[in-house]
Write a protein that holds these residues in place. Structure first.
Motif, PDB file in Angstrom:
ATOM      1  N   GLY A   1      28.197  42.167  88.838  1.00 14.27           N
ATOM      2  CA  GLY A   1      28.103  42.173  90.233  1.00 14.27           C
ATOM      3  C   GLY A   1      29.091  41.148  91.065  1.00 14.27           C
ATOM      4  N   GLU A   2      29.874  40.681  90.226  1.00 10.25           N
ATOM      5  CA  GLU A   2      30.714  39.780  90.802  1.00 10.25           C
ATOM      6  C   GLU A   2      32.168  40.200  90.206  1.00 10.25           C
ATOM      7  OE1 GLU A   2      29.989  35.737  89.154  1.00 10.25           O
ATOM      8  OE2 GLU A   2      28.078  35.746  90.113  1.00 10.25           O
ATOM      9  N   ALA A   3      33.181  39.853  91.521  1.00 12.01           N
ATOM     10  CA  ALA A   3      34.514  40.108  91.455  1.00 12.01           C
ATOM     11  C   ALA A   3      35.148  39.139  90.020  1.00 12.01           C
ATOM     12  CB  ALA A   3      34.981  40.022  92.472  1.00 12.01           C
ATOM     13  N   VAL A   4      35.800  39.526  89.087  1.00 18.98           N
ATOM     14  CA  VAL A   4      36.301  38.749  88.190  1.00 18.98           C
ATOM     15  C   VAL A   4      37.694  38.458  88.164  1.00 18.98           C
ATOM     16  CG1 VAL A   4      34.299  39.218  86.371  1.00 18.98           C
ATOM     17  CG2 VAL A   4      36.268  40.736  86.575  1.00 18.98           C
ATOM     18  N   THR A   5      38.519  39.297  88.975  1.00 23.05           N
ATOM     19  CA  THR A   5      39.769  39.315  89.251  1.00 23.05           C
ATOM     20  C   THR A   5      39.918  40.485  90.614  1.00 23.05           C
ATOM     21  OG1 THR A   5      42.116  39.254  88.500  1.00 23.05           O
ATOM     22  CG2 THR A   5      40.811  41.026  87.990  1.00 23.05           C
ATOM     23  N   HIS A   6      41.115  40.069  91.191  1.00 24.62           N
ATOM     24  CA  HIS A   6      41.532  40.761  92.252  1.00 24.62           C
ATOM     25  C   HIS A   6      43.085  40.934  92.509  1.00 24.62           C
ATOM     26  CE1 HIS A   6      41.733  36.738  94.272  1.00 24.62           C
ATOM     27  NE2 HIS A   6      42.576  37.538  95.233  1.00 24.62           N
ATOM     28  N   ALA A   7      43.416  41.758  93.397  1.00 24.03           N
ATOM     29  CA  ALA A   7      44.824  41.957  93.785  1.00 24.03           C
ATOM     30  C   ALA A   7      44.886  42.555  95.117  1.00 24.03           C
ATOM     31  CB  ALA A   7      45.639  42.938  92.768  1.00 24.03           C
TER      32      ALA A   7
ATOM     33  N   VAL B   1      38.039  29.568  76.205  1.00 28.57           N
ATOM     34  CA  VAL B   1      39.257  30.651  76.593  1.00 28.57           C
ATOM     35  C   VAL B   1      38.647  31.994  76.006  1.00 28.57           C
ATOM     36  CG1 VAL B   1      41.548  31.088  75.737  1.00 28.57           C
ATOM     37  CG2 VAL B   1      41.098  28.754  75.930  1.00 28.57           C
ATOM     38  N   TYR B   2      38.799  32.890  76.819  1.00 27.15           N
ATOM     39  CA  TYR B   2      37.996  34.165  76.488  1.00 27.15           C
ATOM     40  C   TYR B   2      39.284  35.113  76.270  1.00 27.15           C
ATOM     41  CZ  TYR B   2      33.956  32.639  79.035  1.00 27.15           C
ATOM     42  OH  TYR B   2      32.865  31.994  79.404  1.00 27.15           O
ATOM     43  N   PRO B   3      38.882  36.020  75.508  1.00 26.49           N
ATOM     44  CA  PRO B   3      40.093  37.143  75.088  1.00 26.49           C
ATOM     45  C   PRO B   3      40.557  37.960  76.134  1.00 26.49           C
ATOM     46  CG  PRO B   3      37.952  37.809  74.396  1.00 26.49           C
ATOM     47  CD  PRO B   3      37.621  36.386  74.685  1.00 26.49           C
ATOM     48  N   LYS B   4      41.219  38.611  76.402  1.00 28.54           N
ATOM     49  CA  LYS B   4      41.720  39.522  77.462  1.00 28.54           C
ATOM     50  C   LYS B   4      40.898  40.688  77.526  1.00 28.54           C
ATOM     51  CE  LYS B   4      46.067  39.775  76.198  1.00 28.54           C
ATOM     52  NZ  LYS B   4      47.353  40.384  75.847  1.00 28.54           N
ATOM     53  N   GLY B   5      40.378  41.063  78.783  1.00 29.54           N
ATOM     54  CA  GLY B   5      39.611  42.041  79.112  1.00 29.54           C
ATOM     55  C   GLY B   5      40.381  43.207  79.755  1.00 29.54           C
ATOM     56  N   GLY B   6      41.570  42.937  80.361  1.00 27.37           N
ATOM     57  CA  GLY B   6      42.232  44.006  80.993  1.00 27.37           C
ATOM     58  C   GLY B   6      43.094  43.219  82.417  1.00 27.37           C
TER      59      GLY B   6
ATOM     60  N   ALA C   1      38.863  38.539  82.166  1.00 30.75           N
ATOM     61  CA  ALA C   1      38.637  38.220  80.695  1.00 30.75           C
ATOM     62  C   ALA C   1      37.471  38.975  80.450  1.00 30.75           C
ATOM     63  CB  ALA C   1      38.167  36.758  80.850  1.00 30.75           C
ATOM     64  N   GLU C   2      37.298  39.177  78.775  1.00 29.66           N
ATOM     65  CA  GLU C   2      36.327  39.965  78.342  1.00 29.66           C
ATOM     66  C   GLU C   2      35.313  38.873  78.067  1.00 29.66           C
ATOM     67  OE1 GLU C   2      34.281  42.965  77.209  1.00 29.66           O
ATOM     68  OE2 GLU C   2      36.284  43.250  78.001  1.00 29.66           O
ATOM     69  N   LYS C   3      33.925  38.712  78.737  1.00 29.09           N
ATOM     70  CA  LYS C   3      32.903  38.102  78.253  1.00 29.09           C
ATOM     71  C   LYS C   3      31.790  38.906  78.156  1.00 29.09           C
ATOM     72  CE  LYS C   3      34.711  34.898  82.192  1.00 29.09           C
ATOM     73  NZ  LYS C   3      34.045  34.023  83.310  1.00 29.09           N
TER      74      LYS C   3
END
Length: 293
Positions: free
Chosen positions: A260-266, A169-174, A290-292
């Protein structure tokens, strides 16, 4: 009797005797042939008995072979079904799950009946597994709920067999929110996609910050039809303007890029049609990342 007649008589008697001998020989040959025929018939009958017995043995062996094949097919089918059931069950269990604290949840659809599957967490301060009773499915479903950042191990037990899942479980990045999920317009119409980008605490970024994300390659906005249906341009407030060009459908996709990778999309689906009444749905599309480290 004259000497000449005696000679004739002797010759005649000799011929009669010779004929008698030949007759006896012929009778003997006939008897031998009859005996040989009888022996041959007996042998033929014995051979037929052997043929019939062999046929019965072969038929019995064929019947036993068919029965054995049927049993083997049944066993193979049962083993195949068991293997498919096991493979199907194993295929439902991921090796690892990544979630975002306070945002995401993960549903595990595990099959089976009500009392055959259990899921436990090694650290419920990070993630808890909650049984979804009354879920709209005949199969067992557990919902994995994040309760804090960190790691935990889920143990899924079914019929004495256990599988484990690593959970992080990661913290929220945005987050990124679009003001609609689909929009309809005519050629020449203009639509400004409303986008809101926030940090992990929910604080929105300014238009300049969003523009900077685009320039830095952190926010990537793409057109699935690469300009053949609409024109796409970024405005000073950070939003993107869509101008209809010709009839068709395209997707405008926003992606947040990390390493270099998409971590989320809309995405917004845009339909361009002649004479279309301009407008879109009021449904908003929000995605978190996530904030990794």
């Amino acid at each position: 009797i004259a000497e000449h007649d005696k000679v004739l008589i002797d010759e005649l008697v000799e011929k009669v005797n010779s004929i008698t001998v030949q007759k006896h020989k012929i009778e003997d040959l006939r008897n031998n042939v009859a005996w040989e025929q009888s022996a041959l018939e007996r042998q033929k009958a014995e051979v037929q008995v052997l043929i019939d017995e062999t046929a019965r043995v072969l038929e019995n062996m064929k019947s036993q072979e068919d029965e054995a094949n049927s049993l083997m097919d049944q066993l193979a089918n049962e083993m195949g079904q068991a293997g498919q059931e096991q493979d199907s069950y194993a295929g439902r269990i991921p090796q690892n799950i990544q979630m975002i604290d306070e945002v995401s949840a993960y549903d595990l659809l595990l099959g089976g009946s009500e009392d055959t599957i259990t899921v436990t967490s090694s650290n419920e301060r990070v993630a808890a597994a909650v049984r979804l009773d009354g879920a709209d499915t005949p199969e067992v479903m557990y919902r994995l709920i994040p309760r804090g950042t960190g790691e935990a191990i889920l143990t899924v037990t079914r019929g004495g067999q256990s599988n484990t899942i690593e959970v992080v479980v990661y913290p929220k990045g945005g987050s990124i929110t679009l003001d609609t999920v689909n929009y309809r317009m005519a050629p020449g119409n203009i639509y400004d996609i409303g986008v809101t980008v926030t940090d992990g605490e929910g604080n929105p970024f300014s238009g300049e910050q969003v523009q900077q994300m685009v320039r830095d390659g952190v926010l990537r906005v793409t057109d699935s039809r690469t300009g053949s249906i609409v024109d796409l341009e970024q405005l000073p407030n950070g939003n993107f303007r869509v101008t209809g060009k010709k009839e068709g459908t395209c997707w405008i996709t926003y992606e947040v890029i990390q390493n270099g990778e998409a971590v989320t999309h809309a995405s917004v689906k845009v339909d361009v049609a002649a004479g279309a009444v301009q407008g879109g749905s009021a449904t908003r599309d929000t995605s978190w990342w996530a904030e990794k480290e």
